[in-house]
Motif scaffolding. Structure first.
Motif, mmCIF file in Angstrom:
data_model
loop_
_atom_site.group_PDB
_atom_site.id
_atom_site.type_symbol
_atom_site.label_atom_id
_atom_site.label_comp_id
_atom_site.label_asym_id
_atom_site.label_seq_id
_atom_site.Cartn_x
_atom_site.Cartn_y
_atom_site.Cartn_z
ATOM 1 N N THR A 45 0.798 -1.234 0.000
ATOM 2 C CA THR A 45 0.000 0.000 0.000
ATOM 3 C C THR A 45 0.822 1.272 0.000
ATOM 4 N N GLY A 46 2.058 1.189 0.471
ATOM 5 C CA GLY A 46 2.809 2.387 0.820
ATOM 6 C C GLY A 46 2.789 2.566 2.318
ATOM 7 N N TYR A 47 3.751 3.320 2.834
ATOM 8 C CA TYR A 47 3.919 3.495 4.277
ATOM 9 C C TYR A 47 3.253 4.787 4.757
ATOM 10 N N ALA A 48 3.710 5.929 4.267
ATOM 11 C CA ALA A 48 3.255 7.222 4.787
ATOM 12 C C ALA A 48 2.015 7.704 4.039
ATOM 13 N N ILE A 49 0.935 6.939 4.145
ATOM 14 C CA ILE A 49 -0.298 7.309 3.445
ATOM 15 C C ILE A 49 -1.439 7.587 4.426
ATOM 16 N N GLY A 50 -1.089 7.792 5.681
ATOM 17 C CA GLY A 50 -2.068 8.216 6.677
ATOM 18 C C GLY A 50 -3.238 7.266 6.813
ATOM 19 N N PRO A 117 5.059 7.845 16.922
ATOM 20 C CA PRO A 117 3.634 8.172 16.995
ATOM 21 C C PRO A 117 2.866 7.816 15.731
ATOM 22 N N PHE A 118 3.529 7.844 14.564
ATOM 23 C CA PHE A 118 2.838 7.514 13.315
ATOM 24 C C PHE A 118 2.317 6.077 13.352
ATOM 25 N N GLU A 119 3.191 5.130 13.660
ATOM 26 C CA GLU A 119 2.765 3.731 13.676
ATOM 27 C C GLU A 119 1.790 3.451 14.810
ATOM 28 N N ARG A 120 2.029 4.046 15.967
ATOM 29 C CA ARG A 120 1.135 3.782 17.097
ATOM 30 C C ARG A 120 -0.261 4.348 16.849
ATOM 31 N N CYS A 145 11.198 -4.369 10.504
ATOM 32 C CA CYS A 145 11.890 -3.108 10.787
ATOM 33 C C CYS A 145 12.352 -2.966 12.241
ATOM 34 N N TYR A 146 11.669 -2.123 13.015
ATOM 35 C CA TYR A 146 12.074 -1.782 14.381
ATOM 36 C C TYR A 146 12.263 -3.020 15.251
#
Length: 263
Positions: A45-50, A117-120, A145-146
């Motif tokens: 999907t992509g990562y930074a797509i809110g 905060p983005f992932e959480r 990743c992390y």
């Protein structure tokens, strides 16, 4: 096993286009003798797509999973791909699924350590630390990743017999040292192969740095990407792994009775 690492951010926000990118990469990888293709984190999907993450999330047996199973079977190689997974109770997980060369779904892992905060804000953390499957004579483990930055996680895989640890990732600047230094050390101290496959370029607030690698149990990178889109190929050699484990006594020399304070 020849392993292909697809360093690419695909086309964020478009599952259809990302399936096309994956299919093309699978064809190239198979033509070079690869038995396994690994994509980055959230490649589907992509990562930074809110909020698009929740909107595009699918179950592990959804339409996109069926399409990837067909791609794997048509090209005759296994595929590990990152995607947002929606469950029946509407939870969304940051997941990676491993599909066999005949299209059979072998294993599904949900990221246990969410970064920042983005992932959480967008995901529920997974609760199962070690997820494995057998593939071409190797025990393959899954992580995202992390997760690999926690030594306890990788050691748990080593103790469970993982030979090749697949780590789809979305590693941004300024943390290049993770790909360059930490990942090879994880491979060495745990006597396994680590396939660390990153996104590239600007995406939302993130600048993904590439540097994908397959690190061996001797701590040496078998292959190392730059910072552009790239398809890398390297071998996870079970014979070399066995010899390395024989020569390196880390796991045999552990004294678990001293480690109680860690938990």
């Amino acid at each position: 096993m020849r392993t292909a690492l697809l360093q690419s951010s695909g086309r964020p926000g478009s599952v259809v286009e990302n399936l096309k990118v994956l299919d093309e990469a699978a064809g190239r990888a198979a033509a070079h003798g690869a038995g396994l293709l690994v994509t980055p984190e959230l490649f589907l999907t992509g990562y930074a797509i809110g909020d698009g993450l929740a909107r595009l999330a699918e179950p592990a047996d959804g339409e996109a999973a069926d399409a990837i199973a067909e791609t794997a079977a048509r090209h005759g190689l296994a595929v590990a791909y990152g995607y947002p997974e929606r469950t029946s109770d509407a939870a969304v997980f940051n997941s990676v699924q491993l599909v066999a060369a005949d299209g059979t779904r072998l294993a599904n892992y949900r990221k246990t350590h969410l970064y920042g905060p983005f992932e959480r804000a967008h995901f529920t953390p997974g609760e199962r630390q070690v997820v494995q499957a057998e593939l071409d004579g190797l025990t393959v483990g899954l992580m995202i990743c992390y997760d690999v930055e926690f030594p306890e996680n990788v050691r748990a895989h080593a103790l469970a017999g993982t030979d090749l640890l697949l780590v789809p990732t979305a590693q941004p600047h300024p943390f290049e040292f993770v790909a360059e230094s930490l990942v090879p050390v994880r491979a060495f101290e745990n006597q396994l192969y680590v396939a660390y496959v990153n996104r590239v370029g600007l995406e939302g607030e993130f600048e993904f740095v590439g540097l994908s690698t397959l690190a061996g149990p001797d701590g040496v990178a078998r292959v190392r990407a730059g910072r552009a889109e790239e398809l890398l190929l390297a071998d996870a050699d079970p014979g070399f792994l066995a010899a390395s484990r024989e020569a390196n006594p880390y796991l045999a020399d552990r004294r678990p009775g001293l480690y109680g304070s860690l938990v």
